[in-house]
Design a protein around this motif. Structure first.
Motif, short mmCIF file in Angstrom:
data_model
loop_
_atom_site.label_atom_id
_atom_site.label_comp_id
_atom_site.label_asym_id
_atom_site.label_seq_id
_atom_site.Cartn_x
_atom_site.Cartn_y
_atom_site.Cartn_z
N ASP A 197 30.48 29.53 40.99
CA ASP A 197 31.15 28.29 40.62
C ASP A 197 32.74 28.70 40.14
O ASP A 197 33.46 28.00 39.54
CB ASP A 197 30.60 27.42 39.85
CG ASP A 197 30.30 28.28 38.44
OD1 ASP A 197 30.81 29.34 38.38
OD2 ASP A 197 29.71 27.64 37.80
N GLN A 198 33.06 30.02 40.36
CA GLN A 198 34.38 30.53 39.62
C GLN A 198 34.87 31.51 40.65
O GLN A 198 34.18 32.42 41.04
CB GLN A 198 34.17 30.81 38.37
CG GLN A 198 35.38 31.29 37.96
CD GLN A 198 35.40 31.42 36.29
OE1 GLN A 198 35.31 30.60 35.53
NE2 GLN A 198 34.94 32.90 35.97
N VAL A 199 36.34 31.59 40.70
CA VAL A 199 36.78 32.63 41.33
C VAL A 199 37.42 33.57 40.29
O VAL A 199 38.18 32.79 39.66
CB VAL A 199 37.82 32.44 42.49
CG1 VAL A 199 38.87 33.38 42.89
CG2 VAL A 199 37.00 31.83 43.89
N ASP A 200 37.41 34.90 40.00
CA ASP A 200 37.99 35.53 39.22
C ASP A 200 39.47 35.60 39.26
O ASP A 200 40.36 35.12 38.30
CB ASP A 200 37.37 36.94 38.75
CG ASP A 200 35.93 36.80 38.71
OD1 ASP A 200 35.38 35.77 37.97
OD2 ASP A 200 35.11 38.01 39.20
N ARG A 201 39.82 36.17 40.35
CA ARG A 201 41.04 36.21 40.54
C ARG A 201 41.40 36.40 42.15
O ARG A 201 40.65 36.87 43.10
CB ARG A 201 41.86 37.51 40.14
CG ARG A 201 41.43 38.77 40.56
CD ARG A 201 42.03 39.73 39.63
NE ARG A 201 41.52 41.07 40.03
CZ ARG A 201 40.36 41.69 39.54
NH1 ARG A 201 39.52 41.02 38.80
NH2 ARG A 201 39.92 42.92 39.92
N VAL A 202 42.84 36.00 42.51
CA VAL A 202 43.20 36.30 44.09
C VAL A 202 44.47 37.12 43.92
O VAL A 202 45.47 36.41 43.33
CB VAL A 202 43.40 34.89 44.46
CG1 VAL A 202 43.78 35.09 45.98
CG2 VAL A 202 42.23 33.94 44.64
N ILE A 203 44.42 38.07 44.82
CA ILE A 203 45.58 39.02 44.77
C ILE A 203 46.34 38.76 46.15
O ILE A 203 45.60 38.85 47.07
CB ILE A 203 45.33 40.40 44.48
CG1 ILE A 203 44.65 40.54 43.29
CG2 ILE A 203 46.48 41.44 44.73
CD1 ILE A 203 43.58 41.84 43.26
N LEU A 204 47.60 38.32 46.04
CA LEU A 204 48.35 38.11 47.32
C LEU A 204 49.48 38.95 47.31
O LEU A 204 50.16 39.19 46.57
CB LEU A 204 48.82 36.46 47.40
CG LEU A 204 48.00 35.56 47.18
CD1 LEU A 204 48.72 34.15 46.87
CD2 LEU A 204 47.20 35.19 48.33
N GLU A 205 49.19 39.65 48.87
CA GLU A 205 50.42 40.82 48.97
C GLU A 205 51.10 40.34 50.10
O GLU A 205 50.57 40.00 51.21
CB GLU A 205 49.65 42.09 49.38
CG GLU A 205 48.93 42.49 48.11
CD GLU A 205 48.13 44.05 48.44
OE1 GLU A 205 48.58 44.62 49.68
OE2 GLU A 205 47.46 44.54 47.78
#
Lengths: 600, 285
Positions: free
Chosen positions: A565-573
């Protein structure tokens, strides 16, 4: 005496076991799936987490592909030559947040279709009124595929139609219509099935790769010679050349393939681009019919180095039809799926799943692990796509199969294999190929839906989830057409209907999506890499233009999350080299993310 | 060394036995083809086939005969399987090689094996595991010169083993029957000839139909059997069997062997044709 008898019994038992073993191994998968041949929706949801429904008619889609009728000198093998051209590419052409799609026709004077998503479960073909329908003509050839990208960074996706003929580029007039772009740089004639928009020099402008299949000197409607066939079934280098159109801005392009070392005359059927070695520059993978897969590594936007052999991909020549990238192990690294031909007892090439074999991401080395993963034997395979169909956090795989379904219970394989094994003076001349006489060739094959168990194995579930399809499938695309968080499956079939399958998943499954927009990078964000980290897992996806065979998925990236139920983080390059990080983004939503102007 | 009476020659003080000619020949062809065109899909597959072949030969010979055996025959079987079998998986290579070797010890008539081992193994794999296995049926590259070099080198080597007449008879029969097939099917003659220009036939012609242990000994009998193989192949081809030559040899070879062995036994004679000496010293593939 007794000892000899015992020895003989032992020997015979050993021999029987030896003979039984290949039979058992070979049939194990078939027997394992024998019970799951019919759709039971509840069972499919419980067991596999999803099922699919054919909604083609219900959603107002009625497109049927027509194949080209080529020179009469090829009439005896016409279905074999005119075997491609059914394609589908997805884009939100009018920026209304809904995914639309374009499908191609391949007979002269037939029309292509642009299905506009009306948002109410209905689609309307607007190709005629928007000016992208009538593109299949005697003078300019016929469509083989299409690929969308915002080449001029005006915020609207433009459309390239790839042809056996003169390629066509249409500029998108703010979603209200399309204008044909005058492209003197384009060849007058090219027999191409694949094109890829990518920013190879990272200047923020999308460049265009185009791969030839038949040699560009050949007009298949007006043959000057019948020596048009591949010079070898596995080592042919008499196919079409490659083009790379460098985008100079202001609508100008320059053809630079020779200058950057993108030189090959293999028979290219599909290509796709992603940064394979973490150099920051997008590389190019090409699937070639009658030959090995090719990997061109991008040397800082200045050169392309043919690196397939060094990377371990260039040894086994097969019949490459498809290029798809997927982080199949949730390891943060992309594997490459290339489809080939497998026909029991005749030709078992096996599809390739090129998995990175070096721990060092900068070292480019791949190992074909299709057999280990269970995604090797499809059929006469064409398009394939990775996508999380059941939202369990692992990328599944759809593979289109079937070459020529003509008269049932007939088979051209014998005659085909007879000539395919011949020397180039025989195989390369169409006159030497026996008459097909209406026979099928790897026809009536089922498409595969392979479900990723996350532990290194895929399981075939097409029948069990209602996705069985026996038409001559070519292109496959994934897109969330009804905006419910599930990926629909679009399948373009040769001489057959476009099929759309709605996907239904368990309610408790979650997902997240990202619609990326470049600022310093190209506006379509093609080449951007997203790494989603959640619940101790991570998965990488890359924004692409062309993917699969004659296909393009929706631009937004889509990640299944399972029950997390949660996303920790998203790294966009971003292609520009910048990185953005999103912390705890809301789930079950597609986020529109614009590249920040400063490093974050 | 009188003709081929003694199968060994002294080369610079080193004893050379002609039984090593076929293994060296097949290795040469393989290396040339691989270095030119990269025909080996992977080394592990070839090595798997050879190792499985060696292991089966050593184990069974020790178990049945009680001694260790020279491995040149197993080497040819292993390398033939490694080249002929086409599968993306590894297990078919091991199993096909093991079945090939084991067939020599199990399927015997009058104390002699009657099937060419790799022919038997390949046919069994095609029948038992068609979902996973096919046979090399496409060409090594597309260069006519490379093909001619292989045919010439192969022919010279086989000529030195006094088996060239078998190859020549087969090739002539194939070409003649191709004409008949073309006439019956209406397909172009070149389409009917095409298969013999591929590597599958190079291996089939040089290493399978010439195998001394599983060909009849009388010279005239060899002519008849080979023409029969080509004839049965034609029948199978007219019925669209993709791997017709393997099936034809699989059917005709053992029948001819059994007939000759039965006839010899009945008349209490040994096959005394030219090929007899070769048979004793050559290897079985």
């Amino acid at each position: 005496m007794g000892s000899n008898k015992n020895k003989n019994i032992l020997l015979i038992a050993f021999f029987v076991v030896l003979l039984a073993t290949p039979f058992l191994i070979s049939n194990y998968e078939k027997w394992r799936n024998a019970s799951d041949t019919e759709l039971d929706r509840q069972k499919a949801l419980d067991q596999y987490g999803f099922y699919v429904e054919d909604v083609t008619r219900e959603w107002g889609i009625d497109f049927v592909h027509q194949a080209p009728a080529l020179d009469k000198k090829l009439s005896h093998i016409m279905p074999q030559i005119a075997s491609v051209g059914a394609s589908v590419s997805v884009a939100d052409f009018n920026n209304d947040g809904l995914q639309d799609f374009y499908v191609t026709n391949s007979a002269r004077e037939t029309s292509n279709a642009l299905y506009k998503n009306l948002g109410n479960g209905q689609f309307e073909n607007v190709a005629m009124e928007l000016g992208v329908a009538k593109v299949n003509t005697r003078e300019t050839g016929v469509s083989m595929s299409s690929v969308w990208a915002d080449y001029d960074n005006d915020g609207y996706e433009d459309l390239l139609v790839v042809k056996w003929g003169k390629p066509l580029l249409f500029h998108n007039e703010e979603g209200e219509g399309f204008t044909k772009v005058d492209m003197p740089e384009f060849p007058d004639w090219v027999n191409s099935n694949t094109a890829v928009w990518f920013d190879y020099d990272r200047d923020g402008l999308l460049d265009l790769f185009m791969g030839g299949y038949f040699d560009e000197s050949i007009n298949l409607w007006e043959l000057e010679t019948t020596e048009i066939m591949p010079e070898s079934f596995e080592y042919a280098r008499n196919g079409g050349r490659k083009f790379l159109f460098h985008n100079l801005g202001n609508g100008n392009f320059e053809e630079v393939s020779k200058a950057v070392g993108l030189i090959s005359n293999r028979w290219s059927y599909a290509a796709a681009s992603a940064d394979i070695n973490g150099s920051g520059y997008p590389d190019l993978v090409i699937a070639n019919d009658y030959g090995v897969d090719e990997l061109f590594l991008n040397r800082e936007g200045k050169k392309f180095a043919s690196s397939g052999t060094q990377a371990g991909m260039g040894f086994a020549p097969k019949s490459g039809m498809n290029v798809t990238f997927g982080d199949v192990m949730n390891s943060g690294r992309l594997s490459i799926y290339v489809t080939n031909i497998s026909e029991p007892g005749v030709l078992i090439q096996g599809n390739n799943l090129w998995v990175p074999s070096s721990e060092d991401s900068a070292k480019t080395a791949f190992q074909n692990l299709a057999g280990n993963f269970g995604v090797e034997l499809g059929g006469w395979s064409y398009g394939a796509q990775f996508g999380d169909l059941n939202l369990d956090g692992h990328l599944d795989l759809y593979v289109a199969n079937g070459y020529i379904s003509a008269e049932k219970d007939t088979d051209y394989w014998y005659d085909f294999s007879k000539v395919a094994g011949g020397n180039k003076t025989i195989i390369s001349n169409a006159e030497n190929w026996p008459d097909m006489e209406g026979r099928s060739l790897s026809g009536y094959q089922k498409n595969r839906i392979w479900l990723n168990d996350g532990a290194g194995k895929f399981r075939e579930v097409a029948d069990a989830v209602g996705g069985s399809l026996e038409l001559d499938s070519r292109a496959v695309s994934f897109a969330d057409l009804n905006d419910d968080g599930n990926l629909e499956i679009l399948v373009a079939t040769q001489r057959g209907p476009l099929k759309v399958y709605k996907t239904v998943t368990r309610e408790e499954q979650n997902w997240i999506g990202f619609r990326l927009e470049g600022t310093q990078s190209n506006r379509s964000a093609i080449g951007a890499r997203a790494e989603v980290v959640w619940d101790g897992k991570r998965q990488v996806q890359v924004v692409q233009s062309a993917s699969g065979f004659s296909a393009q998925n929706q631009r937004p990236l889509h990640f299944g999350l399972g029950e997390a139920d949660q996303v920790d983080r998203v790294i966009l390059e971003w292609p520009s080299g910048k990185t953005d990080t999103l912390k705890h983004p809301e789930i079950n939503k597609t986020h529109a993310v614009t590249e920040t102007s400063a490093q974050s | 060394m009188n003709r081929m009476g003694s199968m060994s020659a002294k080369l610079g003080g080193v004893n050379y036995s002609h039984k090593y000619t076929p293994p060296l020949l097949i290795t040469g062809i393989l290396l040339a083809a691989h270095l030119s065109f990269g025909i080996l899909e992977s080394y592990p597959k070839l090595i798997t086939a050879i190792v499985a072949s060696f292991a089966t030969e050593l184990m069974l010979h020790r178990l049945i005969v009680g001694t260790w055996r020279d491995l040149s025959s197993a080497y040819i079987s292993g390398i033939s399987v490694g080249i002929l079998i086409r599968s993306p998986q590894l297990w078919p290579f091991a199993l096909c090689a093991a079945i090939s070797i084991a067939s020599k010890y199990v399927l015997r008539f009058k104390d002699q094996h009657i099937w060419n081992p790799s022919n038997f193994g390949v046919v069994m794999m095609l029948l038992l595991a068609p979902q996973s296995v096919a046979v090399l049926s496409i060409q090594w590259g597309n260069n006519m010169w490379a093909m001619l070099v292989i045919w010439i080198v192969g022919s010279i080597s086989i000529y030195r083993l006094r088996r060239f007449h078998i190859c020549a008879t087969y090739v002539i029969s194939f070409l003649a029957f191709a004409l008949v097939r073309s006439w019956i099917s209406g397909d172009p003659y070149l389409a009917e000839v095409a298969p013999i220009t591929g590597p599958m036939y190079q291996l089939f012609t040089f290493f399978m139909i010439t195998d001394p242990k599983t060909t009849v000994h009388r010279r005239w009998g060899q002519y008849v059997v080979i023409i029969l193989v080509a004839f049965v192949e034609m029948i199978l081809r007219l019925n669209e069997a993709v791997y017709a030559p393997f099936y034809a040899l699989f059917i005709v070879g053992p029948l001819a062997m059994m007939l000759e062995l039965w006839w010899d036994d009945r008349n209490n004679t040994g096959g005394a044709g030219d090929g007899a000496n070769v048979s004793n010293a050559s290897v079985s593939s």
